[in-house]
Write an enzyme that holds these catalytic residues in place. Structure first.
Site, PDB file in Angstrom:
ATOM      1  N   PHE A  30      44.260  52.267 -29.057  1.00  0.00           N
ATOM      2  CA  PHE A  30      44.396  53.216 -27.733  1.00  0.00           C
ATOM      3  C   PHE A  30      43.328  54.335 -28.214  1.00  0.00           C
ATOM      4  CE2 PHE A  30      46.098  57.031 -25.671  1.00  0.00           C
ATOM      5  CZ  PHE A  30      46.767  56.604 -24.560  1.00  0.00           C
ATOM      6  N   ASP A  72      50.044  53.118 -36.273  1.00  0.00           N
ATOM      7  CA  ASP A  72      50.495  53.728 -34.614  1.00  0.00           C
ATOM      8  C   ASP A  72      51.637  52.954 -34.139  1.00  0.00           C
ATOM      9  OD1 ASP A  72      50.901  54.363 -32.215  1.00  0.00           O
ATOM     10  OD2 ASP A  72      48.848  55.207 -31.875  1.00  0.00           O
ATOM     11  N   TYR A 132      58.610  58.557 -25.900  1.00  0.00           N
ATOM     12  CA  TYR A 132      58.814  58.568 -24.418  1.00  0.00           C
ATOM     13  C   TYR A 132      58.635  57.134 -23.764  1.00  0.00           C
ATOM     14  CZ  TYR A 132      53.696  59.340 -25.219  1.00  0.00           C
ATOM     15  OH  TYR A 132      52.378  59.300 -25.568  1.00  0.00           O
ATOM     16  N   LYS A 133      58.300  55.976 -24.572  1.00  0.00           N
ATOM     17  CA  LYS A 133      58.344  54.690 -24.315  1.00  0.00           C
ATOM     18  C   LYS A 133      59.695  53.942 -24.229  1.00  0.00           C
ATOM     19  CE  LYS A 133      53.466  54.406 -25.418  1.00  0.00           C
ATOM     20  NZ  LYS A 133      52.735  54.623 -24.046  1.00  0.00           N
ATOM     21  N   ARG A 153      49.532  45.603 -16.312  1.00  0.00           N
ATOM     22  CA  ARG A 153      50.408  45.563 -17.262  1.00  0.00           C
ATOM     23  C   ARG A 153      51.808  45.713 -16.917  1.00  0.00           C
ATOM     24  NH1 ARG A 153      49.968  50.279 -21.976  1.00  0.00           N
ATOM     25  NH2 ARG A 153      50.975  51.170 -20.111  1.00  0.00           N
TER      26      ARG A 153
HETATM   27  C1  LIG Z   1      48.944  53.566 -29.140  1.00  0.00           C
HETATM   28  C2  LIG Z   1      49.162  54.906 -28.651  1.00  0.00           C
HETATM   29  N1  LIG Z   1      48.876  55.889 -29.395  1.00  0.00           N
HETATM   30  C3  LIG Z   1      49.086  56.999 -28.962  1.00  0.00           C
HETATM   31  C4  LIG Z   1      49.357  57.381 -27.441  1.00  0.00           C
HETATM   32  C5  LIG Z   1      49.396  58.780 -26.834  1.00  0.00           C
HETATM   33  O1  LIG Z   1      49.523  59.777 -27.803  1.00  0.00           O
HETATM   34  P1  LIG Z   1      50.074  61.057 -27.350  1.00  0.00           P
HETATM   35  O2  LIG Z   1      51.551  60.953 -27.549  1.00  0.00           O
HETATM   36  O3  LIG Z   1      49.466  62.118 -28.170  1.00  0.00           O
HETATM   37  O4  LIG Z   1      49.711  61.386 -25.855  1.00  0.00           O
HETATM   38  C6  LIG Z   1      49.510  56.414 -26.658  1.00  0.00           C
HETATM   39  C7  LIG Z   1      50.221  56.678 -25.271  1.00  0.00           C
HETATM   40  O5  LIG Z   1      50.192  55.774 -24.506  1.00  0.00           O
HETATM   41  C8  LIG Z   1      49.528  54.913 -27.409  1.00  0.00           C
HETATM   42  O6  LIG Z   1      49.820  53.913 -26.326  1.00  0.00           O
END
Ligand SMILES: Cc1ncc(COP(=O)(O)O)c(C=O)c1O
Length: 413
Positions: A142, A211, A236-237, A387
């Site tokens: 990402f 991550d 938030y997911k 998706r």
């Molecule tokens: C793998 C991944 N890392 C990081 C993020 C986003 O990070 P942040 O919470 O800082 O917006 C996302 C957002 O969809 C993500 O899918």
């Protein structure tokens, strides 16, 4: 039970046999088929009243007293301990706060600092081996992780190399300080081999930062079991914490005394109310804190996490349903969509699949727009990916069958 004669009939039987089906009632949903929980999880029905209480009573009536009496001050660690079992961590290693991006920065810089303190492969104290001055980053990451890795590399005097996760073992060397990897690829839904890659990183004397944005709450992670060093993730997911809910940081217990945060704010001070000019880090996961926590978002997340422990939902049950949902979706798409119109970029093997299905399709942006108009909400990732995210707590098999049917109709024109 008689054999179903259609996929719709099969969906009905699968829903009837689904041990998690009742969980759907805990969420605010409507007639829309919501397959975007891998972007923003649905609202748990009890959260609005809890947030209203935080605002009206804890803030409105108790005011400053709530830092103590409502447990605001210790909420980042307390809520971290609630997330911990969902990612296979014992208590005392997860702290909640800031965004995923900020936590990637903290974790990656801290990992490089530890590696450089260890010295090269020849041993500690700046020992015989070469200095560790390279960071490897998932080439399919990402984007935010890549941007932050680039800045972290500049700040720590490291070179940055982008490597596909499967190529990481061959790219590791005695100059590797840290490796930043995504557990599940946000675009393809591919699940990477966290145990194997972590072991390879350790064998090279480097640190692994994972991550977990697309895996926590959807599948077992096993942070402690697999000896992961540091990890971050959003809430938030699949954890349904709400838009912009704070992220979390995992620091393995034995590394905590060495975790040297690049953002040493007063909330991670050993004596935050001592108001001392010199920084002295607190012990434990609290070291990962920075400044005043965003209490409203944090406590909305706290409430959202109730769906896991009040109903004793197991991550293993969630994973089993997630795989059944994605298998069924791929079957329905295969049966309904004309050959060659879409191509799945999500691995067929269960061991390599997260909780989403990504379909490549030439006019994906336009197709997703029309799908949403027809009540099937997924999302589009440029340039050509549709998706669909499957949150086992509230997505059922009838949703899956409907989504594939509406997709086929939409693709037909
Ligand atoms: C793998 C991944 N890392 C990081 C993020 C986003 O990070 P942040 O919470 O800082 O917006 C996302 C957002 O969809 C993500 O899918």
């Amino acid at each position: 039970m008689s054999e179903p004669t259609s996929l719709a009939g099969e969906a009905e039987q699968l829903d009837a046999a689904d041990g998690l089906a009742a969980m759907r009632e805990r969420f605010v949903l409507d007639d829309v088929t919501y397959l975007d929980g891998n972007s923003l999880g649905a609202l748990p029905a009890h959260v609005p009243a809890r947030v209203a209480d935080v605002v009206a009573r804890q803030w409105g009536e108790l005011r400053i007293r709530s830092w103590e009496e409502s447990g605001w001050w210790t909420a980042p660690e307390r809520i971290g301990d609630r997330i911990a079992p969902l990612v296979g961590a014992a208590a005392g290693q997860v702290v909640v706060g800031d965004s995923t991006s900020v936590n990637v920065f903290k974790a990656l810089v801290a990992a490089v600092r530890m590696a450089q303190e260890d010295g090269g492969a020849g041993g500690g104290d700046g020992g015989a081996g070469p200095v560790r001055d390279e960071i490897l980053v998932d080439a399919t990451t990402f984007p935010t992780d890549g941007y932050i890795a680039e800045s972290a590399a500049r700040m720590t005097g490291c070179a940055l190399r982008a490597v596909a996760p499967a190529e990481v073992p061959g790219a590791l060397g005695d100059r590797t300080a840290a490796v930043l990897l995504n557990h599940v690829d946000y675009r393809s839904g591919r699940l990477h081999d966290l145990p194997g890659l972590t072991a390879a990183v350790h064998a090279a004397g480097a640190y692994a930062v994972w991550d977990l944005c697309h895996s926590a709450g959807a599948l077992p992670v096993g942070l402690d079991e697999h000896g992961v060093d540091l990890a971050v993730g959003c809430t938030y997911k699949y954890l349904n914490g709400g838009p912009g809910s704070p992220a979390y940081l995992y620091v393995r217990r034995d590394l905590q005394p060495r975790f040297d945060s690049p953002l040493p704010g007063w909330n991670s001070h050993a004596e935050p109310f001592g108001m001392r000019p010199a920084y002295a880090p607190a012990s434990g996961a609290v070291r990962g804190r920075v400044g005043t926590p965003d209490i409203l978002s944090l406590l909305a997340l706290d409430a959202a996490l109730d769906v896991w422990d009040e109903d004793a939902v197991s991550v293993a049950a969630v994973r089993a349903k997630s795989l059944a949902l994605t298998d069924f979706f791929l079957r329905c798409v295969g049966a309904y969509v004309p050959d060659g119109r879409v191509e799945s970029v999500t691995p067929a093997a269960h061991a390599e699949r997260g909780s989403q299905v990504a379909l490549r399709c030439d006019d994906a942006g336009e197709v997703m727009k029309r799908l949403i108009e027809r009540g099937v909400v997924g999302d589009y990732r440029a340039p050509d990916v549709l998706r669909f995210g499957f949150t086992p707590l509230y997505v059922g098999f009838a949703d899956v069958e409907r989504a594939a049917r509406v997709l086929a109709r939409t693709l037909a024109g």
